[in-house]
Write an enzyme that holds these catalytic residues in place. Sequence first.
Site, PDB file in Angstrom:
ATOM      1  N   ASP A  84       0.852  -1.198   0.000  1.00  0.00           N
ATOM      2  CA  ASP A  84       0.000   0.000   0.000  1.00  0.00           C
ATOM      3  C   ASP A  84       0.884   1.243   0.000  1.00  0.00           C
ATOM      4  OD1 ASP A  84       0.769  -0.620   2.687  1.00  0.00           O
ATOM      5  OD2 ASP A  84      -0.810   0.672   3.478  1.00  0.00           O
ATOM      6  N   GLU A  94      -0.092  -0.732   5.893  1.00  0.00           N
ATOM      7  CA  GLU A  94       0.995  -0.191   6.705  1.00  0.00           C
ATOM      8  C   GLU A  94       0.853   1.312   6.807  1.00  0.00           C
ATOM      9  OE1 GLU A  94       4.872   1.302   8.033  1.00  0.00           O
ATOM     10  OE2 GLU A  94       3.833   1.800   6.186  1.00  0.00           O
TER      11      GLU A  94
HETATM   12 ZN   LIG Z   1       6.873   2.180   4.195  1.00  0.00          ZN
END
Ligand SMILES: [Zn+2]
Length: 384
Positions: free
Chosen positions: A74, A140
């Site tokens: 992501d 994340e």
């Molecule tokens: Zn990163």
Amino acid sequence: MTADPVAIARDLVRCRSVTPEEGGALTYLQGLLEKAGFTAHRAVFTEPGTAPVDNLYARIGTAKPNLVFAGHTDVVPAGNEASWSHPPFAGEVEADKLYGRGTVDMKGGIACFVAAALDYLGANSGRPRGSISLLITGDEESVAVNGTIKLLHWAAERGEKFDHCLLGEPSNVEAVGDTIKAGRRGSLNGTLVVTGRQGHVAYPDRADNPIRGLVTLIAALQAPFDDGSALFTPSNLEFTSVDVGNTTVNLIPGEARARFNIRYNDRHNQAGLKTLIEDRAKAAAAGRVHYAFEWQPSNADVFVTKPGPFTDLAVAAIAEVTGRRPKLSTSGGTSDARFIKDYCPVLEFGLVGQTMHAVDECAPLADLVTLTAIYRRIIEKYFG
Ligand SMILES: [Zn+2]
């Protein structure tokens, strides 16, 4: 079978995996890995109030040791796409640099360790001496609740054991090979609330102004906590907001609040740090200031991967490829390493971080080639 890190990074950048969207990035990786003989699993995790997020775990080999490469596909949003000189999801190359959101943080890093693993397998009749695993999350950059923390738990429940982990976050400051992150500071948020007695400013004797007490406590809490440790800079408490919210000019408010964040090193843990701060406030208040602390829950405790054979191996591989001896650092914000460290020793090493999250994020092609060579060397040394 392609083991070209530039092509893999370009293909990943073309997937619009803006957090928490999968954007085709995990499916693309899964395809590459399965073709090379990896067994891949997808795991979608959910939590009330958050978007479901897709994750990927792939492994080749069943023997020990299991070397894990971790990362996230992501990316943060591109912002105003018109301000980019190359469209952020086009994966264009100009002047020997690959442009696009995520080239540095961290699709580039993933491309390099995938290319290194494929190259190693190609040179070793398709099997590692132990096992190589990839732990790739799509969560994340946002809240990080449906990502690595749950994927690790999921893998452990299946009986997966990890021996060492390399997280491919952009760790270097100026050049590939200058810095390994070997730990991270802890982060703790709190609010100091001082209560007084509301009243008219012309009659201060009938009121108790909490701002006076707040100033006293703020001063006391800003004194140093320590002078650092072997791998860490001194712990730091920073006030981020002072809030009274009083719009009336002749009113002494009844309450004043101050929010703060502490980045702390390995001389503290969360419980000890809270006690230290509360003791310090108590002494400064001297029984005259009425106050309380509100602590926010934190899953970002300090950790350090102590120097040892795994660190030595990584340092040697980097030195052999680049001629640089990397510094062991614990600077910067938190990362998923804070979750991985509960399962196995983890080091962070990836590209140069300068353009991460910025407009025109880009990675020099030469850096992608160098990083791939370093990961390849690490794999070689790891399995002897
Ligand atoms: Zn990163």
